[in-house]
Design a protein around this motif. Structure first.
Motif, PDB file in Angstrom:
ATOM      1  N   SER A  73      -1.170  -2.408   8.001  1.00 29.23           N
ATOM      2  CA  SER A  73      -0.394  -2.008   6.829  1.00 29.23           C
ATOM      3  C   SER A  73      -1.302  -1.734   5.630  1.00 29.23           C
ATOM      4  O   SER A  73      -1.009  -0.879   4.811  1.00 29.23           O
ATOM      5  CB  SER A  73       0.624  -3.095   6.470  1.00 29.23           C
ATOM      6  OG  SER A  73      -0.033  -4.289   6.100  1.00 29.23           O
ATOM      7  N   TYR A  74      -2.400  -2.481   5.548  1.00 30.69           N
ATOM      8  CA  TYR A  74      -3.359  -2.276   4.454  1.00 30.69           C
ATOM      9  C   TYR A  74      -4.777  -2.504   4.958  1.00 30.69           C
ATOM     10  O   TYR A  74      -5.597  -1.607   4.954  1.00 30.69           O
ATOM     11  CB  TYR A  74      -3.026  -3.204   3.282  1.00 30.69           C
ATOM     12  CG  TYR A  74      -4.052  -3.189   2.158  1.00 30.69           C
ATOM     13  CD1 TYR A  74      -4.423  -2.000   1.543  1.00 30.69           C
ATOM     14  CD2 TYR A  74      -4.631  -4.378   1.708  1.00 30.69           C
ATOM     15  CE1 TYR A  74      -5.363  -1.994   0.518  1.00 30.69           C
ATOM     16  CE2 TYR A  74      -5.563  -4.374   0.676  1.00 30.69           C
ATOM     17  CZ  TYR A  74      -5.922  -3.180   0.088  1.00 30.69           C
ATOM     18  OH  TYR A  74      -6.845  -3.170  -0.927  1.00 30.69           O
ATOM     19  N   PRO A 125      -4.895   6.900  11.031  1.00 27.93           N
ATOM     20  CA  PRO A 125      -4.410   7.076   9.658  1.00 27.93           C
ATOM     21  C   PRO A 125      -4.566   5.841   8.785  1.00 27.93           C
ATOM     22  O   PRO A 125      -4.895   5.952   7.601  1.00 27.93           O
ATOM     23  CB  PRO A 125      -2.934   7.448   9.859  1.00 27.93           C
ATOM     24  CG  PRO A 125      -2.890   8.108  11.198  1.00 27.93           C
ATOM     25  CD  PRO A 125      -3.897   7.375  12.029  1.00 27.93           C
ATOM     26  N   TRP A 126      -4.338   4.637   9.343  1.00 29.41           N
ATOM     27  CA  TRP A 126      -4.439   3.441   8.507  1.00 29.41           C
ATOM     28  C   TRP A 126      -5.848   3.249   7.972  1.00 29.41           C
ATOM     29  O   TRP A 126      -6.031   2.772   6.837  1.00 29.41           O
ATOM     30  CB  TRP A 126      -3.980   2.193   9.269  1.00 29.41           C
ATOM     31  CG  TRP A 126      -4.909   1.700  10.356  1.00 29.41           C
ATOM     32  CD1 TRP A 126      -4.803   1.914  11.692  1.00 29.41           C
ATOM     33  CD2 TRP A 126      -6.081   0.878  10.176  1.00 29.41           C
ATOM     34  NE1 TRP A 126      -5.829   1.299  12.373  1.00 29.41           N
ATOM     35  CE2 TRP A 126      -6.626   0.649  11.462  1.00 29.41           C
ATOM     36  CE3 TRP A 126      -6.722   0.323   9.076  1.00 29.41           C
ATOM     37  CZ2 TRP A 126      -7.781  -0.115  11.669  1.00 29.41           C
ATOM     38  CZ3 TRP A 126      -7.876  -0.436   9.266  1.00 29.41           C
ATOM     39  CH2 TRP A 126      -8.390  -0.646  10.553  1.00 29.41           C
ATOM     40  N   SER A 151       0.855  -1.194   0.000  1.00 27.52           N
ATOM     41  CA  SER A 151       0.000   0.000   0.000  1.00 27.52           C
ATOM     42  C   SER A 151       0.890   1.243   0.000  1.00 27.52           C
ATOM     43  O   SER A 151       2.082   1.171   0.307  1.00 27.52           O
ATOM     44  CB  SER A 151      -0.908   0.035   1.245  1.00 27.52           C
ATOM     45  OG  SER A 151      -0.151   0.232   2.424  1.00 27.52           O
ATOM     46  N   GLU A 152       0.304   2.363  -0.327  1.00 25.63           N
ATOM     47  CA  GLU A 152       1.052   3.617  -0.309  1.00 25.63           C
ATOM     48  C   GLU A 152       1.537   3.939   1.098  1.00 25.63           C
ATOM     49  O   GLU A 152       2.658   4.414   1.297  1.00 25.63           O
ATOM     50  CB  GLU A 152       0.176   4.761  -0.838  1.00 25.63           C
ATOM     51  CG  GLU A 152       0.891   6.095  -0.908  1.00 25.63           C
ATOM     52  CD  GLU A 152       0.022   7.197  -1.492  1.00 25.63           C
ATOM     53  OE1 GLU A 152       0.577   8.256  -1.844  1.00 25.63           O
ATOM     54  OE2 GLU A 152      -1.201   7.003  -1.588  1.00 25.63           O
ATOM     55  N   ARG A 153       0.696   3.662   2.081  1.00 28.18           N
ATOM     56  CA  ARG A 153       1.059   3.933   3.476  1.00 28.18           C
ATOM     57  C   ARG A 153       2.280   3.112   3.884  1.00 28.18           C
ATOM     58  O   ARG A 153       3.215   3.641   4.493  1.00 28.18           O
ATOM     59  CB  ARG A 153      -0.143   3.616   4.370  1.00 28.18           C
ATOM     60  CG  ARG A 153       0.133   3.759   5.856  1.00 28.18           C
ATOM     61  CD  ARG A 153      -1.147   3.566   6.651  1.00 28.18           C
ATOM     62  NE  ARG A 153      -0.880   3.406   8.058  1.00 28.18           N
ATOM     63  CZ  ARG A 153      -0.559   4.368   8.889  1.00 28.18           C
ATOM     64  NH1 ARG A 153      -0.455   5.598   8.437  1.00 28.18           N
ATOM     65  NH2 ARG A 153      -0.340   4.135  10.159  1.00 28.18           N
ATOM     66  N   THR A 154       2.293   1.838   3.534  1.00 27.20           N
ATOM     67  CA  THR A 154       3.438   0.988   3.872  1.00 27.20           C
ATOM     68  C   THR A 154       4.690   1.460   3.154  1.00 27.20           C
ATOM     69  O   THR A 154       5.781   1.495   3.741  1.00 27.20           O
ATOM     70  CB  THR A 154       3.147  -0.474   3.510  1.00 27.20           C
ATOM     71  OG1 THR A 154       1.961  -0.902   4.202  1.00 27.20           O
ATOM     72  CG2 THR A 154       4.301  -1.383   3.902  1.00 27.20           C
ATOM     73  N   SER A 164       5.424   4.467   2.257  1.00 23.93           N
ATOM     74  CA  SER A 164       5.906   5.681   2.924  1.00 23.93           C
ATOM     75  C   SER A 164       6.655   5.348   4.208  1.00 23.93           C
ATOM     76  O   SER A 164       7.686   5.952   4.519  1.00 23.93           O
ATOM     77  CB  SER A 164       4.720   6.613   3.236  1.00 23.93           C
ATOM     78  OG  SER A 164       4.093   7.044   2.050  1.00 23.93           O
ATOM     79  N   GLU A 165       6.129   4.370   4.957  1.00 23.34           N
ATOM     80  CA  GLU A 165       6.799   3.958   6.190  1.00 23.34           C
ATOM     81  C   GLU A 165       8.168   3.361   5.891  1.00 23.34           C
ATOM     82  O   GLU A 165       9.150   3.635   6.596  1.00 23.34           O
ATOM     83  CB  GLU A 165       5.925   2.950   6.935  1.00 23.34           C
ATOM     84  CG  GLU A 165       4.651   3.550   7.520  1.00 23.34           C
ATOM     85  CD  GLU A 165       3.761   2.493   8.129  1.00 23.34           C
ATOM     86  OE1 GLU A 165       4.079   1.287   7.976  1.00 23.34           O
ATOM     87  OE2 GLU A 165       2.751   2.849   8.753  1.00 23.34           O
ATOM     88  N   ALA A 174      -6.728   5.823   5.214  1.00 24.33           N
ATOM     89  CA  ALA A 174      -6.017   5.565   3.962  1.00 24.33           C
ATOM     90  C   ALA A 174      -6.796   4.651   3.022  1.00 24.33           C
ATOM     91  O   ALA A 174      -6.564   4.677   1.811  1.00 24.33           O
ATOM     92  CB  ALA A 174      -4.652   4.954   4.263  1.00 24.33           C
TER      93      ALA A 174
END
Length: 348
Positions: free
Chosen positions: A254-255, A275-276, A122-125, A127-128, A279
């Motif tokens: 993470s997703y 936030p997760w 995912s985009e969030r993962t 970025s992390e 997202a």
């Protein structure tokens, strides 16, 4: 270019990759993307449509190792390097990076993702991962990192027609009862709702958590059913088709594959305002809770005013919440993206 998949948690039973956990499911998905992929294991054997091959037998000249155990990529590289040639390794980060908190783990993860091309779920993962690489490695290494991502998505053809139950069904939307999932918060909220209106709690747990004390506590009320994972994907989607709502309580994801699947199946999702969760949801999503009291009221509405709640979801999605989900979480996007990145990074 051939592909070999490395995942220590994989098991093969009756010639097939066994298990319903996220890792096993992703191994099977990667095998659909790369039909002749090998599965790295401890002993050489033939399975149904694929071979299990020890790491030492991998041909570094024409094989890319997709490593789902990312923290071990450097050890994999060293093993492959002893046979000569230049090992080709692609990291696949499909889990929450917060599970690694020790400085040795964080540094190993950072080095791995800096040294080898990394694909995130995912985009969030992604970025992390980028932040970890910047924070835990020197600039000369960090600037070489190659990181890409795509939402995992789900197989939309599995979705079944809705079957509304006589008594609303509330799902515990995870297969583990780990601290990060906050199962006690979930149970506390559900217990308050059931005092106000009849509901049935359903939880399908991984066998490692099914016999735990927490699982036993969750199964005690007469309105609760706690059992094993469904035997087939068809049974899994049939159960989701009759799920009214779910309450998410995890502090981090993470997703969130399980949540997406339940939402696409028509369940009303109550999420923590984190936030997760934001997202994976449309802007203005109406069921984000900050306190347990808010979670209780939202879940109560979801099981007593279900149609109205679904109408609110359609409104924030610009017409159809189901179509909004389908357009952003189709696994066709994942299959194309991961194949394209392997070709881009290692050649076709």
């Amino acid at each position: 270019m051939k592909v070999a998949i490395h995942y220590e948690g994989s098991t093969v039973e009756d010639g097939r990759v066994a298990g319903h956990d996220a890792g096993a499911t992703l191994v099977r998905r990667l095998m659909r993307v790369f039909p002749h992929a090998q599965l790295i294991g401890h002993a050489l054997r033939h399975a149904e449509g694929f071979d299990v091959v020890p790491l030492e037998f991998i041909d570094t000249d024409d094989t890319v190792v997709i490593n789902m155990d990312v923290i071990d990529s450097m050890a994999i590289w060293r093993t492959l390097r002893t046979a000569g040639g230049e090992p080709k390794i692609m990291n696949f980060v499909w889990w929450n990076t917060s599970q690694y908190q020790h400085e040795v783990q964080r540094t190993s993860l950072a080095l791995s993702c800096a040294l080898f091309p990394t694909f995130a779920n995912s985009e969030r993962t992604a970025s992390e991962v980028s932040e970890i690489v910047r924070s835990w490695t020197v600039p000369q290494i960090a600037e070489k990192a190659r990181i890409a991502w795509v939402n995992l998505g789900i197989r939309l053809e599995h979705v079944q027609p809705r079957e509304e139950p006589d008594v609303p069904v509330v799902l515990y939307p995870a297969i583990y009862l780990s601290e990060r999932k906050q199962p006690q918060v979930f149970l506390d909220v559900v217990e308050r709702v059931v005092k106000r209106t009849p509901i049935r709690l359903e939880a399908r747990l991984h066998e490692s958590h099914l016999i735990s004390e927490r699982a036993m506590r969750m199964s005690r009320p007469h309105w609760s059913w706690v059992g094993p994972l469904t035997a087939t994907r068809e049974d899994y989607w049939h159960a989701l088709a009759r799920t009214t709502a779910f309450l998410a309580t995890a502090t981090e994801e993470s997703y969130g594959l399980e949540y997406i699947e339940a939402l696409v199946a028509g369940a009303v999702g109550i999420f923590p305002d984190r936030p997760w969760a934001r997202a994976i949801l449309p802007e203005g999503y109406p069921f984000l809770w900050r306190t347990q009291a808010e979670a209780e009221e939202m879940l109560y509405r979801a099981v007593t005013e279900t149609a109205a709640c679904r109408a609110e979801l359609d409104a924030v999605a610009g017409g159809s919440f189901a179509e909004w989900l389908r357009s952003r979480h189709d696994d066709d996007f994942f299959e194309k993206a991961v194949a394209d990145r392997v070709a881009e990074w290692f050649g076709s």
